[in-house]
Design an enzyme around this catalytic site. Structure first.
Site, PDB file in Angstrom:
ATOM      1  N   LYS A  22       0.836  -1.215   0.000  1.00 16.84           N
ATOM      2  CA  LYS A  22       0.000   0.000   0.000  1.00 16.84           C
ATOM      3  C   LYS A  22       0.869   1.263   0.000  1.00 16.84           C
ATOM      4  O   LYS A  22       2.038   1.232   0.404  1.00 16.84           O
ATOM      5  CB  LYS A  22      -0.952   0.034   1.201  1.00 16.84           C
ATOM      6  N   ASP A 166      -2.438  -1.913  10.143  1.00 14.89           N
ATOM      7  CA  ASP A 166      -2.726  -1.907   8.700  1.00 14.89           C
ATOM      8  C   ASP A 166      -3.414  -3.181   8.208  1.00 14.89           C
ATOM      9  O   ASP A 166      -3.831  -3.245   7.050  1.00 14.89           O
ATOM     10  CB  ASP A 166      -1.419  -1.755   7.901  1.00 14.89           C
TER      11      ASP A 166
END
Ligand code: C5P
Length: 342
Positions: A22, A166
């Site tokens: 990401k 995350d």
């Protein structure tokens, strides 16, 4: 992967997944919490640099992990890079690896869960702010629950949240606003197609250390301008709204941050910044040709490991699944742009 660690595919149930990394297009730190974490607001997007995992049930009921760097590390060595520079840190093995901790957590939480054997081929650099370990953990949760115990989405999200801030994002890859410590996720759709160049300098950063070093803003920034620009699909507009509060904190710890800032400023990108707690930087490009040009220039400047990546085509992911591929990371479906190193 050694011969000892290679999976035989005949006749066994197994799931193969690609775990993407990401980028944080926006990250503002709002407050320090009593539990030591920081309250933040972030806009995250999954991009096309992947680790590959194969997950298979183990009738013996024990968990085993085989983990190694994929072709990238060999490519870097071949290109004359000194692995001691740290781009390719030692990978945590067995209990030290978040993937192992993930299956252990799942076995504790889901009655009837058996053991698992997992093969993990790493390409996403560590200590990079790219969320590689969190993505691997989310992929394992999805893979195990696809062929093993049924766990509802709420319980899965709760397990994910205990593994890392995350991990919940990677359960629903695409793009999302993250709140809380990053684990409260609000998906953002549609996800326009953007090209980025990502660089992981030779020295990584510790997430905890960067947060510890972060000074809280008196007037926190708002995510809405970045969110609107992201949805517009216009890379020029998005490039102007990138923001990461942690960059300032990271600059004081790692001199490579300053070097990355200077290199990206001269690279011709539409906008650039550090992702997450670093040390990777990314630059936004107009199109594929522009990204290839920037990537080649950054490699020539010996900026570290350099990757041309794109946002992911959601239809290639299934409803909320990471893309499936073979054990070499060859991706069926959406545009892919594997990292090239050097
Ligand atoms: O959640 P994760 O394990 O990735 O976080 C690693 C460390 O980063 C935490 O132990 C904490 O020190 C710091 N952190 C933080 N605030 C966040 C996320 C992480 O202070 N929102």
């Amino acid at each position: 992967m050694s011969a000892r660690g290679s999976p035989e595919s005949a006749g066994t149930r197994e799931v193969r997944l690609l775990a993407p990394c990401k980028l944080n297009l926006f990250l503002e730190v709002l407050a320090k919490r009593r539990d030591g974490y920081h309250e933040l607001i972030t806009l995250m997007v999954a991009v096309s640099l992947y680790d590959t995992l194969i997950v298979r049930p183990q009738p013996a009921g024990t968990n085993r992990l085989h983990c190694c760097w994929s072709a990238g590390r060999r490519a870097v060595r071949g290109a004359g890079w000194d692995p001691a520079t740290g781009v390719w840190d030692d990978l945590p093995q067995d209990q030290e690896n978040l993937v192992y901790q993930t299956v252990e957590a799942l076995c504790r939480a889901a009655p009837g869960a058996q053991g698992w054997e997992i093969w993990l081929w790493k390409r996403i650099p560590t200590r990079a702010g790219l969320g590689g370990a969190s993505s691997d953990a989310a992929a394992v949760l999805k893979a195990c629950t696809r062929i093993g115990p049924r766990v509802d989405a709420e319980q899965l999200a709760a397990i994910a949240g205990t593994l890392g801030s995350d991990v919940p994002f990677f359960l629903n890859v695409g793009a999302a606003v993250g709140e809380g410590r990053g684990e409260r996720i609000y998906p953002v759709r549609p996800v326009p197609h953007y090209h980025f160049v990502v660089t992981r300098p030779p020295v990584g950063l510790s997430t905890a250390e960067v947060y510890r070093n972060c000074r809280l803003p008196s007037k926190p920034r708002d995510v809405s301008a970045t969110l609107e620009a992201f949805g517009s699909g216009d890379p020029v507009r998005l490039g102007r709204t990138l923001f990461n509060r942690l960059q300032e904190a990271a600059r004081e710890i790692n001199p490579w941050v300053n070097r990355m800032e200077k290199l990206f400023a001269a690279s011709g990108c539409l906008g650039y910044q550090m992702t997450g707690s670093g040390s990777s930087f990314f630059g936004l490009c107009r199109h594929a040709r522009h990204a290839r040009r920037v990537a080649a220039w950054l490699r020539a400047m010996r900026a570290g490991a350099v990757y041309h990546v794109t946002t992911l085509a959601l239809e290639s992911l299934g409803a909320s699944e990471p893309a499936e591929g073979d054990c070499h990371g060859n991706h069926r479906g959406s545009h892919q742009a594997y990292g090239e190193h050097g």
